[in-house]
Scaffold this active site. Structure first.
Site, short mmCIF file in Angstrom:
data_model
loop_
_atom_site.label_atom_id
_atom_site.label_comp_id
_atom_site.label_asym_id
_atom_site.label_seq_id
_atom_site.Cartn_x
_atom_site.Cartn_y
_atom_site.Cartn_z
N ARG A 220 -5.76 -2.02 8.86
CA ARG A 220 -5.92 -3.37 8.51
C ARG A 220 -6.30 -4.39 9.78
O ARG A 220 -7.33 -4.15 10.08
CB ARG A 220 -4.60 -4.14 7.78
CG ARG A 220 -4.71 -5.20 7.12
CD ARG A 220 -3.61 -5.72 6.29
NE ARG A 220 -3.20 -4.69 5.21
CZ ARG A 220 -2.49 -5.20 4.19
NH1 ARG A 220 -1.73 -6.24 4.29
NH2 ARG A 220 -2.21 -4.32 3.07
N GLY B 101 0.83 -1.42 -0.08
CA GLY B 101 0.06 0.03 0.03
C GLY B 101 0.88 1.24 -0.04
O GLY B 101 1.97 1.18 0.59
N THR C 74 4.39 2.74 5.41
CA THR C 74 2.63 2.12 5.48
C THR C 74 2.10 3.04 6.52
O THR C 74 2.61 3.46 7.48
CB THR C 74 2.64 0.51 5.86
OG1 THR C 74 1.47 0.54 6.33
CG2 THR C 74 3.38 0.21 7.04
N ASP D 130 5.72 -5.21 5.89
CA ASP D 130 6.30 -6.37 6.32
C ASP D 130 6.48 -7.37 5.18
O ASP D 130 7.09 -8.29 4.98
CB ASP D 130 5.76 -6.79 7.61
CG ASP D 130 4.46 -7.20 7.90
OD1 ASP D 130 3.59 -6.57 6.87
OD2 ASP D 130 4.04 -7.81 8.65
N ASP E 203 2.46 -0.58 11.66
CA ASP E 203 2.47 -1.84 12.52
C ASP E 203 3.60 -2.77 12.15
O ASP E 203 3.55 -3.95 12.30
CB ASP E 203 1.15 -2.64 11.77
CG ASP E 203 1.35 -3.01 10.31
OD1 ASP E 203 1.93 -2.46 9.49
OD2 ASP E 203 0.38 -3.85 9.76
N ARG F 234 0.74 -4.84 -5.83
CA ARG F 234 0.84 -6.20 -4.98
C ARG F 234 1.17 -7.16 -6.12
O ARG F 234 0.60 -7.36 -7.14
CB ARG F 234 -0.19 -6.21 -4.03
CG ARG F 234 -0.47 -5.36 -3.02
CD ARG F 234 -1.47 -5.50 -1.93
NE ARG F 234 -1.24 -4.82 -0.82
CZ ARG F 234 -1.99 -3.63 -0.80
NH1 ARG F 234 -3.23 -3.50 -1.36
NH2 ARG F 234 -1.72 -3.09 0.45
N ASP G 78 -0.28 2.12 8.48
CA ASP G 78 -0.37 1.26 9.35
C ASP G 78 0.18 1.55 10.79
O ASP G 78 -0.08 1.16 11.87
CB ASP G 78 -0.83 0.09 9.06
CG ASP G 78 -1.98 -0.21 8.07
OD1 ASP G 78 -2.60 0.76 7.83
OD2 ASP G 78 -1.90 -1.55 7.59
P1 ADP Z 1 3.10 -4.91 2.64
O1 ADP Z 1 4.38 -4.90 2.24
O2 ADP Z 1 2.54 -3.48 2.90
O3 ADP Z 1 2.89 -5.62 4.00
P2 ADP Z 1 1.91 -7.06 1.02
O4 ADP Z 1 1.67 -7.95 2.16
O5 ADP Z 1 0.84 -6.79 0.22
O6 ADP Z 1 2.13 -5.68 1.71
O7 ADP Z 1 3.22 -7.23 0.13
C1 ADP Z 1 3.48 -6.48 -0.90
C2 ADP Z 1 4.11 -7.55 -1.76
O8 ADP Z 1 5.29 -8.15 -1.34
C3 ADP Z 1 3.37 -8.77 -2.34
O9 ADP Z 1 2.19 -8.36 -3.43
C4 ADP Z 1 4.18 -9.57 -2.95
O10 ADP Z 1 4.91 -9.39 -4.07
C5 ADP Z 1 5.43 -9.48 -1.94
N1 ADP Z 1 5.42 -10.34 -0.60
C6 ADP Z 1 4.61 -10.39 0.58
N2 ADP Z 1 4.85 -11.28 1.26
C7 ADP Z 1 5.66 -12.12 0.56
C8 ADP Z 1 6.35 -13.69 0.82
N3 ADP Z 1 5.74 -14.00 2.09
N4 ADP Z 1 6.92 -14.08 0.02
C9 ADP Z 1 7.44 -13.46 -1.15
N5 ADP Z 1 6.96 -12.23 -1.51
C10 ADP Z 1 6.01 -11.78 -0.54
O1 F6P Z 2 -1.60 -1.36 4.72
C1 F6P Z 2 -2.17 -0.13 4.35
C2 F6P Z 2 -3.64 -0.27 4.03
O2 F6P Z 2 -4.04 1.05 3.69
C3 F6P Z 2 -4.59 -0.58 5.41
O3 F6P Z 2 -4.70 0.20 6.04
C4 F6P Z 2 -5.63 -1.11 4.33
O4 F6P Z 2 -6.35 -2.34 5.17
C5 F6P Z 2 -5.13 -1.77 3.15
O5 F6P Z 2 -3.96 -1.02 2.95
C6 F6P Z 2 -6.03 -1.36 2.04
O6 F6P Z 2 -5.45 -1.86 0.91
P1 F6P Z 2 -6.05 -1.82 -0.64
O7 F6P Z 2 -4.94 -0.81 -1.20
O8 F6P Z 2 -5.74 -3.16 -1.27
O9 F6P Z 2 -7.40 -1.20 -0.62
#
Ligand code: ADP
Ligand code: F6P
Length: 323
Positions: free
Chosen positions: A173, A12, A127, A104, A131, A73, A129
Site C-alpha cells: 500500500r 486485507g 497484515t 490499523d 506497517d 471491508r 504490509d
Molecule cells: P486494515 O484494518 O487492514 O487497515 P481497512 O482500513 O480497510 O483495513 O479497515 C477495515 C475495516 O475497518 C473497514 O472496512 C471498516 O469497516 C473499519 N474501519 C476502518 N477505519 C475505520 C474508522 N476510522 N472508523 C470506523 N471503522 C473503521
Molecule cells: O493491506 C494489505 C494489502 O494487500 C496492501 O498491500 C494492498 O495495497 C491492499 O491490501 C490491496 O487490497 P485489496 O484487497 O482491496 O486488493
C-alpha cells in the site's frame, strides 16, 4: 455465568490469520471462556453472522492461508449507526469482549466501538504490509516476504538467461517494508518505494553503471503506489530515458496467499494467546504486539494516526550490496 468473547478478521487477509484464530479459540477455552467467531469482519457483526467455536472447529487450520472467518471491508461500520447495530448484536449474545485481527483501520473501528458502546476490544496486528506502529512484525509479513522472494528468484533465472531488465512490483500500500525486505533478500539492483523516490536519471545511471561493471541482467523492485500502472510508468520512462528494454511482473495478490511461514505461525500463536490473556485481565483498547521478541500490550491511542517508518539504512544497504 461463563464469560464470552468473539473474534473476527478484518481488512486485507494475511497468511497466519488462521493460526491466530486457532490460538485465540484454544487459549480462550482453556481459560474458561465461551468463544464465538464473527464471519466477514464488521460486516458479519452487523448482520449477526456468528458461529460458536470449539477446539475442534479450528483443527487443521494452522497451516492454511486466508482466514476461515472470511474478511471484509465494511462501509457501514464507519457510521455511528452501523456500530450501534454491531454493538446490539454482541449484546444480544451476551458477548462483551471482541478480539479484532486486522490492520490499523480495523483497530480505529474497534476503538470507536469501545468508546461508544463499552465493548472491550483487543487488537491483533494482521497484515502483510508490516506497517503497524507498536509491533516489530505483523502476522503475514514474513510469509509475504518469502513468497515475493521465491518469485523474484525465479524471475532472476529468466532475467539472467535473456540478459534482461525486470521490474517487479510488490504490495505494501503506502509503505516499503515488503519492497525493502525482498529487495535485500532477493539481491535486487534497486528498490523504489514511496519513502525514497528516485529521479529516473538516477535509476538509469545505476542500471547502466551495473552494465559497465559486467552485469547482464537487473532486477528493480518497485513498491506499489496508490495509482494503478505505476510500475509500467517507471518502466516506460526508463526505456525513454536510456533505451533499456524491460519486462514487468506484478506479484499482486499472490503475496497474500499460501501457507504461513513458521515465523508467522509462531507469532500468530503468541499474539492470539496474548490477546486472550489481555481479555482475562479485563484490558481494553490495546493491541497485542511483539517488540524485541517479547509480547507487549500497546494502547490504541499510542498508535492511532502513526505510520511505522522503514529503516532508512536499508536503502543504503541495497545500493552497496548491489554493486
Ligand atoms: P486494515 O484494518 O487492514 O487497515 P481497512 O482500513 O480497510 O483495513 O479497515 C477495515 C475495516 O475497518 C473497514 O472496512 C471498516 O469497516 C473499519 N474501519 C476502518 N477505519 C475505520 C474508522 N476510522 N472508523 C470506523 N471503522 C473503521
Ligand atoms: O493491506 C494489505 C494489502 O494487500 C496492501 O498491500 C494492498 O495495497 C491492499 O491490501 C490491496 O487490497 P485489496 O484487497 O482491496 O486488493
Amino acid at each position: 455465568m461463563q464469560k464470552k468473547l468473539a473474534v473476527l478478521t478484518s481488512g486485507g487477509d494475511a497468511p497466519g490469520m488462521n493460526a491466530a484464530i486457532r490460538a485465540v479459540v484454544r487459549y480462550a477455552i482453556h481459560h474458561g471462556f465461551e468463544c464465538w467467531g464473527v464471519m466477514r469482519g464488521y460486516q458479519g457483526l452487523l448482520e449477526d453472522d456468528m458461529v460458536p467455536l470449539d477446539p475442534r472447529s479450528v483443527a487443521n487450520i494452522i497451516q492454511r492461508g486466508g482466514t476461515i472467518l472470511k474478511t471484509a471491508r465494511c462501509k457501514a461500520f464507519y457510521e455511528e449507526e452501523g456500530r450501534a447495530r454491531a454493538a446490539a448484536m454482541l449484546k444480544k449474545h451476551g458477548i462483551d469482549n471482541l478480539i479484532v485481527i486486522g490492520g490499523d483501520g480495523s483497530f480505529r473501528g474497534a476503538a470507536k466501538l469501545n468508546a461508544e458502546h463499552g465493548v472491550h476490544v483487543i487488537g491483533i496486528p494482521g497484515t502483510i504490509d508490516n506497517d503497524i506502529e507498536g509491533t516489530d512484525y505483523t502476522i503475514g509479513f514474513d510469509t509475504a516476504l518469502n513468497t515475493a522472494m521465491e518469485s523474484i528468484d525465479r524471475i532472476r533465472d529468466t532475467a539472467a538467461s535473456h540478459e534482461r531488465l525486470f521490474l517487479v512490483e510488490v504490495m505494501g500500500r503506502k509503505t516499503g517494508f515488503i519492497a525493502l525486505g525482498v529487495g535485500i533478500g532477493a539481491g535486487a539492483e534497486l528498490v523504489l518505494t514511496a519513502e525514497n523516490p528516485r529521479a529516473i536519471e538516477d535509476v538509469c545511471q545505476r542500471l547502466l553503471r551495473g552494465q559497465t561493471r559486467g552485469k547482464t541482467s537487473s532486477i528493480v523492485v518497485v513498491g506499489e503506489a496508490d495509482h494503478e500502472g505505476h510500475v509500467f510508468d517507471i518502466a516506460n520512462r526508463i526505456r525513454e530515458h536510456c533505451g533499456l528494454d524491460y519486462r514487468v511482473t506484478v506479484l499482486g495478490h499472490t503475496q497474500r496467499g499460501g501457507a504461513p511461514s513458521a515465523r508467522d505461525r509462531l507469532l500468530a500463536s503468541r499474539l492470539g494467546a496474548g490477546a486472550v490473556q489481555a481479555v482475562a485481565d479485563e484490558e481494553t483498547n490495546v493491541m497485542i504486539g511483539e517488540v524485541a521478541g517479547k509480547v507487549v500490550r500497546v494502547p490504541f491511542h499510542d498508535i492511532a494516526g502513526k505510520r511505522k517508518q522503514v529503516d532508512d539504512s536499508f536503502f543504503e544497504l541495497v545500493d552497496i550490496l548491489s554493486t
